[in-house]
Design an enzyme around this catalytic site. Structure first.
Site, PDB file in Angstrom:
ATOM      1  CE  LYS A 147      -0.237   3.529   4.549  1.00 38.47           C
ATOM      2  NZ  LYS A 147      -0.277   3.688   5.981  1.00 38.47           N
ATOM      3  N   GLY A 183       2.308   2.385  10.876  1.00 39.86           N
ATOM      4  CA  GLY A 183       3.387   3.361  10.763  1.00 39.86           C
ATOM      5  C   GLY A 183       4.044   3.728  12.082  1.00 39.86           C
ATOM      6  CG  HIS A 207      -5.975   2.262   4.982  1.00 39.55           C
ATOM      7  ND1 HIS A 207      -5.564   3.265   5.816  1.00 39.55           N
ATOM      8  CD2 HIS A 207      -4.958   1.372   4.917  1.00 39.55           C
ATOM      9  CE1 HIS A 207      -4.333   2.996   6.238  1.00 39.55           C
ATOM     10  NE2 HIS A 207      -3.942   1.850   5.701  1.00 39.55           N
ATOM     11  CD  GLU A 233      -3.717  -2.104   7.366  1.00 40.10           C
ATOM     12  OE1 GLU A 233      -2.545  -2.306   7.041  1.00 40.10           O
ATOM     13  OE2 GLU A 233      -4.354  -1.104   7.012  1.00 40.10           O
ATOM     14  CG  ASN A 275      -1.749   1.229   1.363  1.00 44.50           C
ATOM     15  OD1 ASN A 275      -1.828   2.024   0.427  1.00 44.50           O
ATOM     16  ND2 ASN A 275      -2.386   1.419   2.511  1.00 44.50           N
ATOM     17  CB  SER A 330       4.625  -1.659  12.262  1.00 42.94           C
ATOM     18  OG  SER A 330       4.241  -0.336  12.551  1.00 42.94           O
ATOM     19  CD  GLU A 388      -3.050   5.951   6.348  1.00 44.84           C
ATOM     20  OE1 GLU A 388      -2.980   5.914   5.102  1.00 44.84           O
ATOM     21  OE2 GLU A 388      -2.182   5.463   7.093  1.00 44.84           O
TER      22      GLU A 388
HETATM   23  P1  PGA Z   1       2.608   0.482   7.671  1.00 42.20           P
HETATM   24  O1  PGA Z   1       1.187   0.757   6.956  1.00 42.20           O
HETATM   25  O2  PGA Z   1       3.117  -0.818   7.129  1.00 42.20           O
HETATM   26  O3  PGA Z   1       3.455   1.652   7.278  1.00 42.20           O
HETATM   27  O4  PGA Z   1       2.352   0.406   9.127  1.00 42.20           O
HETATM   28  C1  PGA Z   1       0.275  -0.283   6.745  1.00 42.20           C
HETATM   29  C2  PGA Z   1      -0.992   0.255   6.138  1.00 42.20           C
HETATM   30  O5  PGA Z   1      -1.406   1.375   6.487  1.00 42.20           O
HETATM   31  O6  PGA Z   1      -1.627  -0.423   5.313  1.00 42.20           O
END
Ligand code: PGA
Length: 254
Positions: free
Chosen positions: A12, A173, A95, A167, A10, A211, A97
């Site tokens: 983003k 992150g 997601h 998630e 992903n 992460s 976000e």
């Molecule tokens: P990350 O993001 O691996 O940077 O934690 C995962 C995601 O948001 O799908």
């Protein structure tokens, strides 16, 4: 371990079209077809530019969002149909976000899920609790609600086109990760939910995200309940992503 694992990048809001193409070339330097399902979800803009090289090399393309209408006066939006016509096979929906920064409710996510399935896309449906919800003991209720409303009106046949991505919002992150036991418990809870809600023994594909990186991916992929991983930060670097793919391919040999 024999079953195929999903390795989903992903990206983003990262990488220009040029950077996306360069990444793809880097990744395919030692080109080979993977046993696992490698899926890259770049920005909408890069999909077309990456299409030929990725598809030729067995890498699937995914989008990070779509609108629920097929077409019309929805300024700034992209429909599932449009993605499908570009050779896109998957779309990430729900997601955290999108939920948090763009106000996407479970109802909107559900409309998107249905539109995506109708267009022939497979859906990566993200669910996850915040740190606060977790500390208040609401984790399972939150996850069940996101599933209940996100999957509303679907039938058990449609579930075959859904990958559920757990998630935890606080793990995205941040470098914080959940325990293996917790992932297994969530997977088990989802199975129970699906069987009660859809009256089926079908087990939806279940992946973990938050992460995930080179140092911990083996741990997640080794869990029998985990069908793959959704990778944000670590998927932006071609060497790291390649390493993650290689780790998964080696596990698959066992
Ligand atoms: P990350 O993001 O691996 O940077 O934690 C995962 C995601 O948001 O799908």
């Amino acid at each position: 371990m024999n079953s195929k694992k999903y390795l989903i990048a992903n990206w983003k809001m990262n990488k220009t079209v040029e950077e996306s193409v360069t990444f793809t070339r880097e990744l395919l330097k030692n080109s080979k077809l993977y046993k696992n399902e490698v899926i890259i979800c770049p920005t909408f803009l890069s999909l077309d530019a990456m299409r030929e090289t990725c598809l030729k090399n067995g890498i699937k393309l995914g989008a990070q969002n779509c609108h629920f209408e097929v077409q019309g006066a929805f300024t700034g939006e992209i429909s599932a149909e449009m993605l499908r016509s570009l050779g896109v096979e998957y779309v990430i929906l729900g997601h955290s976000e999108r939920r948090n920064y763009f106000g996407e409710s479970d109802e909107i996510i559900n409309k998107k899920v249905k539109a995506a399935l109708e267009s022939g896309l497979k859906v990566i449906l993200c669910i996850g609790e915040t740190w606060e919800q977790r500390n208040n003991g609401q984790k399972l209720d939150v996850l069940n609600n996101q599933l209940k409303f996100g999957l509303k009106d679907l039938n058990s046949e449609m579930l075959k086109k859904i990958i559920i991505a757990y998630e935890p919002v606080w793990a995205i992150g941040t470098g914080k990760i959940v325990t293996e036991k917790e992932i297994s418990d969530v997977s088990h809870n989802i199975e129970k939910f699906i069987s009660a809600e859809f009256k089926t023994n079908f087990k939806c594909s279940f992946i973990y995200g938050g992460s995930v990186d080179v140092s911990n991916v083996e741990k997640f992929l080794s869990l029998s309940c985990v069908d793959g991983v959704l990778i944000g930060g670590a998927s932006l670097n071609a060497d790291k992503f390649m390493n993650i793919i290689n780790i998964s391919e080696n596990l698959n040999k066992i």
